[in-house]
Scaffold this active site. Structure first.
Site, PDB file in Angstrom:
ATOM      1  N   HIS A 195     -35.356  49.042  65.815  1.00  0.00           N
ATOM      2  CA  HIS A 195     -34.974  47.603  66.114  1.00  0.00           C
ATOM      3  C   HIS A 195     -36.155  46.945  66.477  1.00  0.00           C
ATOM      4  O   HIS A 195     -35.956  45.570  66.525  1.00  0.00           O
ATOM      5  CB  HIS A 195     -33.940  47.636  67.120  1.00  0.00           C
ATOM      6  CG  HIS A 195     -32.522  48.217  66.590  1.00  0.00           C
ATOM      7  ND1 HIS A 195     -31.467  47.352  66.732  1.00  0.00           N
ATOM      8  CD2 HIS A 195     -31.963  49.385  66.346  1.00  0.00           C
ATOM      9  CE1 HIS A 195     -30.364  48.127  66.047  1.00  0.00           C
ATOM     10  NE2 HIS A 195     -30.819  49.303  66.159  1.00  0.00           N
ATOM     11  N   ASP A 253     -41.185  40.074  68.275  1.00  0.00           N
ATOM     12  CA  ASP A 253     -39.726  40.518  68.362  1.00  0.00           C
ATOM     13  C   ASP A 253     -39.342  41.288  67.151  1.00  0.00           C
ATOM     14  O   ASP A 253     -39.629  40.424  66.132  1.00  0.00           O
ATOM     15  CB  ASP A 253     -38.685  39.641  68.655  1.00  0.00           C
ATOM     16  CG  ASP A 253     -37.529  39.824  69.485  1.00  0.00           C
ATOM     17  OD1 ASP A 253     -37.167  40.809  69.308  1.00  0.00           O
ATOM     18  OD2 ASP A 253     -37.163  39.186  70.380  1.00  0.00           O
TER      19      ASP A 253
HETATM   20  P1  ADP Z   1     -33.096  41.987  72.421  1.00  0.00           P
HETATM   21  O1  ADP Z   1     -32.579  42.930  71.466  1.00  0.00           O
HETATM   22  O2  ADP Z   1     -34.769  42.132  72.468  1.00  0.00           O
HETATM   23  O3  ADP Z   1     -32.451  41.851  73.740  1.00  0.00           O
HETATM   24  P2  ADP Z   1     -32.074  39.908  70.760  1.00  0.00           P
HETATM   25  O4  ADP Z   1     -32.008  38.565  70.682  1.00  0.00           O
HETATM   26  O5  ADP Z   1     -32.242  40.687  69.369  1.00  0.00           O
HETATM   27  O6  ADP Z   1     -33.059  40.648  71.656  1.00  0.00           O
HETATM   28  O7  ADP Z   1     -30.631  40.319  71.087  1.00  0.00           O
HETATM   29  C1  ADP Z   1     -30.187  40.021  72.272  1.00  0.00           C
HETATM   30  C2  ADP Z   1     -28.535  40.128  72.347  1.00  0.00           C
HETATM   31  O8  ADP Z   1     -28.136  40.128  73.818  1.00  0.00           O
HETATM   32  C3  ADP Z   1     -28.060  38.724  71.953  1.00  0.00           C
HETATM   33  O9  ADP Z   1     -26.985  39.072  70.992  1.00  0.00           O
HETATM   34  C4  ADP Z   1     -27.614  38.136  72.684  1.00  0.00           C
HETATM   35  O10 ADP Z   1     -26.578  37.063  72.655  1.00  0.00           O
HETATM   36  C5  ADP Z   1     -27.106  38.955  74.143  1.00  0.00           C
HETATM   37  N1  ADP Z   1     -27.741  38.454  75.345  1.00  0.00           N
HETATM   38  C6  ADP Z   1     -28.809  38.241  75.573  1.00  0.00           C
HETATM   39  N2  ADP Z   1     -28.786  37.560  76.901  1.00  0.00           N
HETATM   40  C7  ADP Z   1     -27.573  37.798  77.349  1.00  0.00           C
HETATM   41  C8  ADP Z   1     -26.974  37.433  78.824  1.00  0.00           C
HETATM   42  N3  ADP Z   1     -27.357  36.874  79.654  1.00  0.00           N
HETATM   43  N4  ADP Z   1     -25.503  37.541  78.778  1.00  0.00           N
HETATM   44  C9  ADP Z   1     -24.747  38.143  77.494  1.00  0.00           C
HETATM   45  N5  ADP Z   1     -25.420  38.461  76.394  1.00  0.00           N
HETATM   46  C10 ADP Z   1     -26.676  38.315  76.285  1.00  0.00           C
HETATM   47  C1  G6P Z   2     -33.592  45.983  72.854  1.00  0.00           C
HETATM   48  C2  G6P Z   2     -33.965  47.378  72.277  1.00  0.00           C
HETATM   49  C3  G6P Z   2     -32.663  48.292  72.465  1.00  0.00           C
HETATM   50  C4  G6P Z   2     -32.230  48.195  73.921  1.00  0.00           C
HETATM   51  C5  G6P Z   2     -31.872  46.661  74.482  1.00  0.00           C
HETATM   52  C6  G6P Z   2     -31.625  46.719  76.076  1.00  0.00           C
HETATM   53  O1  G6P Z   2     -32.434  45.573  72.019  1.00  0.00           O
HETATM   54  O2  G6P Z   2     -34.201  47.349  71.116  1.00  0.00           O
HETATM   55  O3  G6P Z   2     -32.781  49.568  72.062  1.00  0.00           O
HETATM   56  O4  G6P Z   2     -30.901  49.124  74.180  1.00  0.00           O
HETATM   57  O5  G6P Z   2     -33.026  46.167  74.290  1.00  0.00           O
HETATM   58  O6  G6P Z   2     -32.620  47.307  76.665  1.00  0.00           O
HETATM   59  P1  G6P Z   2     -32.081  48.564  77.679  1.00  0.00           P
HETATM   60  O7  G6P Z   2     -33.318  49.145  78.258  1.00  0.00           O
HETATM   61  O8  G6P Z   2     -31.411  47.784  78.781  1.00  0.00           O
HETATM   62  O9  G6P Z   2     -31.278  49.587  76.899  1.00  0.00           O
END
Ligand code: ADP
Ligand code: G6P
Length: 464
Positions: free
Chosen positions: A158, A367
């Site tokens: 990812h 990212d």
């Molecule tokens: P990462 O996987 O690095 O966190 P992404 O943007 O690909 O970044 O995915 C983040 C996901 O988590 C999105 O679906 C987003 O809507 C959700 N998310 C991020 N912040 C929050 C929050 N404060 N509350 C609920 N969902 C969240």
């Molecule tokens: C990113 C990573 C995931 C991970 C998520 C939340 O989306 O690619 O593998 O699960 O962040 O991070 P955490 O450490 O809370 O699992």
């Protein structure tokens, strides 16, 4: 059709699956709930202070069986907090300066992968298709193969796959890539990740890669590699964003804005997300366009994550300082420039906030994909859409090229893009939104899942 078994470190259990912060959990849940199957991984619980872990707990929810295990304090520290999040995460996001290597943590990482594989064994059926996710679990297939598992096993990363020169910073890089080659199919988010992987195979592992990068021979194995861009279900998001517009939190935010414009940002509180640079770009905007003081607010939602890793404590302190400094400098009695919220929200409330805003400000320094950028576009009202300002270093920028693309290291570039977004004519906003929505529809979450699984089901099951 053979059963799908998904394996990932983070499992969004039925009660929290709709609200999990993190692209993996959101994406995998969205994909699995349609096909059904098993989702195996860590429960998120640390069980006791010793070295004993807790075996699978099974919960059935509709077509999905959740099987989760607890980790001991030692395993959590070495495998999750240590090698995964203090070594692999920073290096794979090009932050070698934040990486910390410890040989015992790496041994713990491999030990936990082997233990997790042992826990999954009794749940497996001979024709299951196993789909493993993300950097925590690179050695998982190797451990299953050693235990005699002959099923098809695929892996999806990812996060970015770094250029070979960067990957060399991980001392056991060779063992890790060798482990990766035990999968039958290895998937990446973008073309440049696939190219970086191929470069490593050719230059460091002295293997061979076909012209299109998809057939890899290395370490005595042959595997498929490919690009599978994770997506969203845009029509679901649009419908829910609209439906939740009348929710209390959304109404309250709108009322408190008193017709001021709104810039929205949502991220886990991670140094890869470029939040400090974003705050400074917003500050620059208020400096260079003083008429916007009192007329626009930035809402930054950033729930803390991996809070026991030192670099995450530093970024949190830094952001508190920056938000305080900028607010102290510009706030008026009835206006605060940055509203900085360290909490999670219900997913659909977030989508409604996206819909209520004029600008989505998504500027990671690095990212894998960034689902928030895609969710922002999907949540908009097509008749009066907001504008996406997007970092060129998000995987999503390859598909969302109708966004205003910025370099997050260039503060002035970002503040100019904000100004342009805030004053963009309706027709241009509609045109850009139409193009981006078409891209989301062409490659939705179902396409991501189906193309990966078609490729995985097409390979001859791997041999140890
Ligand atoms: P990462 O996987 O690095 O966190 P992404 O943007 O690909 O970044 O995915 C983040 C996901 O988590 C999105 O679906 C987003 O809507 C959700 N998310 C991020 N912040 C929050 C929050 N404060 N509350 C609920 N969902 C969240
Ligand atoms: C990113 C990573 C995931 C991970 C998520 C939340 O989306 O690619 O593998 O699960 O962040 O991070 P955490 O450490 O809370 O699992």
């Amino acid at each position: 059709m053979s059963r799908l078994v998904v394996v990932s470190n983070r499992v969004a259990t039925p009660t929290e699956s709709k609200g999990s912060a993190g692209g993996l959990a959101v994406g995998v849940f969205g994909a699995l709930k349609d096909t059904g199957g098993v989702w195996f991984g860590w429960s998120g619980e640390i069980v006791g202070e010793g070295t004993a872990n807790a075996g699978p707990e099974i919960v059935q929810d509709g077509a999905v069986t959740f099987a989760t295990v607890g980790l001991s304090r030692r395993d959590y520290d070495q495998y999750y907090r240590g090698f995964s999040n203090a070594m692999l995460w920073p290096v794979f996001h090009y932050r070698n300066d934040l990486a910390r290597y410890d040989r015992q943590e790496y041994a713990g990482y491999r030990r936990v992968n082997a233990w997790l594989a042992q826990q999954l064994l009794p749940l497996l059926k001979p024709d299951d298709v196993i789909w493993v996710h993300d950097y925590h679990l690179i050695p998982f297939a190797e451990a299953l193969r050693l235990a005699g598992v002959k099923n098809r096993i695929g892996f999806f990363l990812h996060i970015p796959f770094p250029a070979p020169q960067v990957l060399l910073n991980v001392p056991p890089h060779d063992e890790l890539v060798k482990s990766l080659c035990c999968y039958d199919v290895v998937g990446f988010q973008t073309e440049s990740d696939l190219v970086a992987f191929g470069d490593y195979i050719v230059r460091q592992a002295h293997g061979t890669v076909s012209r299109d990068g998809r057939t890899v021979d290395a370490y005595g194995r042959s595997l498929r590699a490919g690009v599978y861009r994770i997506g969203v279900f845009p029509d679901d998001i649009a419908a829910q964003a609209k439906r939740f517009e009348t929710r209390k939190d959304v109404r309250e935010l709108k009322a408190s804005l008193k017709d001021r414009k709104l810039i929205m940002s949502v991220d886990r509180l991670d140094y890869s997300k470029g939040i400090a640079e974003r705050f400074r770009a917003f500050e620059r905007l208020l400096e260079t366009a003083p008429e916007l003081q009192g007329a626009v607010s930035l809402v930054q939602v950033a729930p803390p994550t991996r809070a026991d890793v030192q670099s995450y404590q530093h970024i949190r302190q830094n952001l508190e300082y920056e938000a305080g400094r900028i607010n102290g400098r510009f706030s008026g009695l009835d206006w605060t420039p940055i509203r900085y919220l360290n909490r999670r929200y219900d997913r659909w409330v977030l989508m409604s906030l996206f819909r209520a805003s004029q600008v989505g400000f998504v500027t990671p320094l690095r990212d894998g994909m960034n689902l928030v950028a895609k969710e922002y576009v999907a949540a908009q009202d097509p008749d009066d859409p907001g504008v996406l300002v997007l970092s060129r270093f998000a995987g999503a920028a390859a598909e969302l090229d109708a966004a205003l693309i910025v370099n997050p290291h260039d503060i002035l570039d970002m503040s100019e893009a904000l100004q342009r977004a805030l004053t963009m004519p309706l027709e241009e906003r509609q045109d850009r939104h139409r193009k981006m929505l078409a891209a989301l529809r062409r490659n939705d979450l179902g396409v991501w899942r189906d193309t990966f699984l078609v490729d995985l089901r097409a390979v001859r099951p791997g041999m140890p």
